[in-house]
Scaffold this motif. Structure first.
Motif, PDB file in Angstrom:
ATOM      1  N   ASP A   1       2.861  52.961   5.495  1.00 58.33           N
ATOM      2  CA  ASP A   1       2.888  54.383   5.162  1.00 58.33           C
ATOM      3  C   ASP A   1       3.280  55.335   6.172  1.00 58.33           C
ATOM      4  O   ASP A   1       3.427  55.034   7.154  1.00 58.33           O
ATOM      5  CB  ASP A   1       0.994  54.759   4.983  1.00 58.33           C
ATOM      6  N   SER A   2       3.235  56.795   6.053  1.00 59.82           N
ATOM      7  CA  SER A   2       3.829  57.834   7.034  1.00 59.82           C
ATOM      8  C   SER A   2       3.322  57.755   8.110  1.00 59.82           C
ATOM      9  O   SER A   2       3.582  57.782   9.112  1.00 59.82           O
ATOM     10  CB  SER A   2       3.718  59.302   6.214  1.00 59.82           C
ATOM     11  N   GLU A   3       1.805  57.488   8.054  1.00 55.61           N
ATOM     12  CA  GLU A   3       1.056  57.515   9.379  1.00 55.61           C
ATOM     13  C   GLU A   3       1.379  56.246  10.295  1.00 55.61           C
ATOM     14  O   GLU A   3       1.812  56.586  11.668  1.00 55.61           O
ATOM     15  CB  GLU A   3      -0.519  57.608   9.112  1.00 55.61           C
ATOM     16  N   HIS A   4       1.688  55.198   9.706  1.00 58.64           N
ATOM     17  CA  HIS A   4       2.070  54.183  10.540  1.00 58.64           C
ATOM     18  C   HIS A   4       3.352  54.386  10.936  1.00 58.64           C
ATOM     19  O   HIS A   4       3.579  53.765  12.078  1.00 58.64           O
ATOM     20  CB  HIS A   4       1.785  52.828   9.818  1.00 58.64           C
ATOM     21  N   ARG A   5       4.206  54.825  10.083  1.00 56.69           N
ATOM     22  CA  ARG A   5       5.670  55.160  10.513  1.00 56.69           C
ATOM     23  C   ARG A   5       5.728  55.978  11.755  1.00 56.69           C
ATOM     24  O   ARG A   5       6.482  55.658  12.815  1.00 56.69           O
ATOM     25  CB  ARG A   5       6.349  55.617   9.573  1.00 56.69           C
ATOM     26  N   TYR A   6       5.132  57.077  11.694  1.00 55.62           N
ATOM     27  CA  TYR A   6       4.751  57.905  12.782  1.00 55.62           C
ATOM     28  C   TYR A   6       4.260  57.227  14.156  1.00 55.62           C
ATOM     29  O   TYR A   6       4.984  57.544  15.117  1.00 55.62           O
ATOM     30  CB  TYR A   6       3.696  59.032  12.785  1.00 55.62           C
ATOM     31  N   LYS A   7       3.433  56.415  14.087  1.00 53.77           N
ATOM     32  CA  LYS A   7       2.927  55.616  15.350  1.00 53.77           C
ATOM     33  C   LYS A   7       4.120  54.836  15.751  1.00 53.77           C
ATOM     34  O   LYS A   7       4.080  54.704  16.842  1.00 53.77           O
ATOM     35  CB  LYS A   7       1.748  54.855  14.719  1.00 53.77           C
ATOM     36  N   ILE A   8       4.762  53.909  14.857  1.00 52.51           N
ATOM     37  CA  ILE A   8       5.888  53.259  15.387  1.00 52.51           C
ATOM     38  C   ILE A   8       6.841  54.112  16.233  1.00 52.51           C
ATOM     39  O   ILE A   8       7.291  53.626  17.176  1.00 52.51           O
ATOM     40  CB  ILE A   8       6.508  52.414  14.165  1.00 52.51           C
TER      41      ILE A   8
ATOM     42  N   ARG B   1      15.001  50.207   9.557  1.00 48.66           N
ATOM     43  CA  ARG B   1      14.525  50.675   8.306  1.00 48.66           C
ATOM     44  C   ARG B   1      13.489  51.593   8.318  1.00 48.66           C
ATOM     45  O   ARG B   1      13.579  52.624   7.742  1.00 48.66           O
ATOM     46  CB  ARG B   1      14.418  49.424   7.346  1.00 48.66           C
ATOM     47  N   ILE B   2      12.473  51.268   9.331  1.00 45.28           N
ATOM     48  CA  ILE B   2      11.241  52.295   9.423  1.00 45.28           C
ATOM     49  C   ILE B   2      11.812  53.668  10.438  1.00 45.28           C
ATOM     50  O   ILE B   2      11.527  54.852   9.809  1.00 45.28           O
ATOM     51  CB  ILE B   2      10.417  51.577  10.194  1.00 45.28           C
ATOM     52  N   CYS B   3      12.790  53.516  11.182  1.00 42.44           N
ATOM     53  CA  CYS B   3      12.879  54.545  12.294  1.00 42.44           C
ATOM     54  C   CYS B   3      14.116  55.545  11.972  1.00 42.44           C
ATOM     55  O   CYS B   3      14.500  56.243  12.657  1.00 42.44           O
ATOM     56  CB  CYS B   3      13.069  54.087  13.581  1.00 42.44           C
ATOM     57  N   HIS B   4      15.004  54.762  11.015  1.00 39.14           N
ATOM     58  CA  HIS B   4      16.329  55.631  10.880  1.00 39.14           C
ATOM     59  C   HIS B   4      16.195  56.993  10.553  1.00 39.14           C
ATOM     60  O   HIS B   4      15.424  57.346   9.694  1.00 39.14           O
ATOM     61  CB  HIS B   4      17.307  54.878   9.886  1.00 39.14           C
TER      62      HIS B   4
ATOM     63  N   PRO C   1      13.958  61.857   8.011  1.00 40.83           N
ATOM     64  CA  PRO C   1      14.690  63.345   8.406  1.00 40.83           C
ATOM     65  C   PRO C   1      13.541  64.478   8.999  1.00 40.83           C
ATOM     66  O   PRO C   1      13.887  65.365   9.717  1.00 40.83           O
ATOM     67  CB  PRO C   1      15.412  63.763   7.184  1.00 40.83           C
ATOM     68  N   GLU C   2      12.231  64.323   8.490  1.00 39.85           N
ATOM     69  CA  GLU C   2      11.312  65.176   8.792  1.00 39.85           C
ATOM     70  C   GLU C   2      10.878  65.241  10.422  1.00 39.85           C
ATOM     71  O   GLU C   2       9.893  65.811  10.725  1.00 39.85           O
ATOM     72  CB  GLU C   2      10.028  65.314   7.841  1.00 39.85           C
ATOM     73  N   TYR C   3      11.151  63.937  10.787  1.00 39.09           N
ATOM     74  CA  TYR C   3      10.496  63.772  12.304  1.00 39.09           C
ATOM     75  C   TYR C   3      11.577  63.524  13.371  1.00 39.09           C
ATOM     76  O   TYR C   3      12.180  62.540  13.556  1.00 39.09           O
ATOM     77  CB  TYR C   3       9.726  62.662  12.208  1.00 39.09           C
ATOM     78  N   PRO C   4      11.894  64.498  14.381  1.00 38.60           N
ATOM     79  CA  PRO C   4      13.107  64.388  15.070  1.00 38.60           C
ATOM     80  C   PRO C   4      12.997  63.406  16.197  1.00 38.60           C
ATOM     81  O   PRO C   4      14.172  62.701  16.360  1.00 38.60           O
ATOM     82  CB  PRO C   4      12.990  65.767  15.568  1.00 38.60           C
ATOM     83  N   LYS C   5      12.025  63.041  16.284  1.00 41.35           N
ATOM     84  CA  LYS C   5      11.754  61.933  17.216  1.00 41.35           C
ATOM     85  C   LYS C   5      12.412  60.153  16.892  1.00 41.35           C
ATOM     86  O   LYS C   5      12.468  59.550  17.564  1.00 41.35           O
ATOM     87  CB  LYS C   5      10.370  61.577  17.567  1.00 41.35           C
TER      88      LYS C   5
END
Length: 288
Positions: A42-49, A83-86, A91-95
């Motif tokens: 989910d989005s929260e987990h992707r942000y954490k990674i 696949r997670i971080c590309h 696109p909504e997360y510059p990091k």
């Protein structure tokens, strides 16, 4: 799967496909209808990674692998995290751009025996110089995966296409059509090598293709319906790839003022064959 097993796989696939399509979805009690145990990110987990990668300096931790990992484990981790971080997927997360570049740098360093040994000894790296890294590394990895697919699992897909043809008279695919399909894939191989922009167009389909290959190889050869389900998914993804490239080439041709002139990867006949196969696969998936 060893080459000697392809004929057996074709026989099992034909009978399994016929059996599956004779049952309605409501009457199919096969445990293989249960999706693979793939973690839903989910989005929260992707942000954490992404945040964890950006904050990390250890190359093994960036990729999420042990120091003793094999080359294939390294590649699998790189593809999974890409696949997670590309940035195209996030696109909504510059990091995500920084995280993806660090992933690519880590993979490039650890994938080469000499630089991996040097890193293991010193524990230092040049993570500060990762700007501009990313897509070139990923595209090279994905192209190599496609070559391996053509040299191995493509024969399995050919067997499934034959099975689909035998059990769906309406397709009416002759040997010429199947040979033409294979020629189209081999032309695509040359095209992907010559133009990295086409790898970018299908990069996430190639990642999915690799993931399905890994799932398929983890199944017992005697899990006929499980193998059939994954092979159908793999075949659908693999047939989608040349269609995407064909559409992109036609769009380029139209933009240059050649509208109406076929300048794609596939001929009209091959496009129709692939579209028909995808339709049959999508209809058959609900029964397996």
């Amino acid at each position: 799967m060893p080459p000697s097993a392809y004929s057996n796989f074709h026989n099992h696939t034909t009978s399994a496909y016929a059996a599956a399509t004779m049952n309605s979805p409501n009457n199919n009690n096969s445990s293989n209808k249960t999706p693979q145990n793939r973690r839903v990110i989910d989005s929260e987990h992707r942000y954490k990674i992404v945040d964890d990668i950006c904050a990390e300096s250890n190359l093994y931790n960036i990729l999420g692998v042990e120091r003793t990992c094999s080359t294939e484990e390294l590649r699998r981790a790189y593809i999974s995290r890409s696949r997670i971080c590309h940035p195209d997927k996030f696109p909504e997360y510059p990091k995500a751009t920084e995280a993806f570049q660090k992933l690519s740098y880590s993979y490039e360093t650890l994938n080469k025996p000499s630089s991996r040994r040097a890193y293991d000894i010193s524990g230092t790296s040049e993570l500060g110089n990762v700007n501009g890294m990313g897509d070139e590394t990923l595209h090279s990895v994905l192209y190599q995966l496609f070559l391996e697919f053509m040299d191995g699992d493509f024969e399995m897909i050919r067997a499934l296409v034959n099975a689909l043809n035998e059990n769906n008279p309406g397709l009416n695919l002759g040997d010429d059509a199947i040979e033409t399909l294979e020629i189209a894939f081999r032309r695509m191989r040359d095209l992907l090598l010559a133009g990295k922009k086409y790898v970018k167009i299908v990069q996430f389909e190639l990642i999915r293709l690799y993931e399905l290959q890994q799932q398929l190889r983890s199944l017992s050869y005697f899990d006929v319906f499980g193998r059939l389900r994954l092979t159908m998914q793999l075949t659908k993804i693999s047939l989608t790839i040349p269609m995407l490239i064909d559409n992109a080439m036609k769009a380029e041709s139209d933009a240059l003022g050649n509208k109406g002139t076929h300048k794609g990867l596939l001929g009209d006949g091959v496009s129709k064959v692939i579209s028909s196969l995808i339709t049959v696969l999508e209809a058959g998936e609900q029964y397996v």
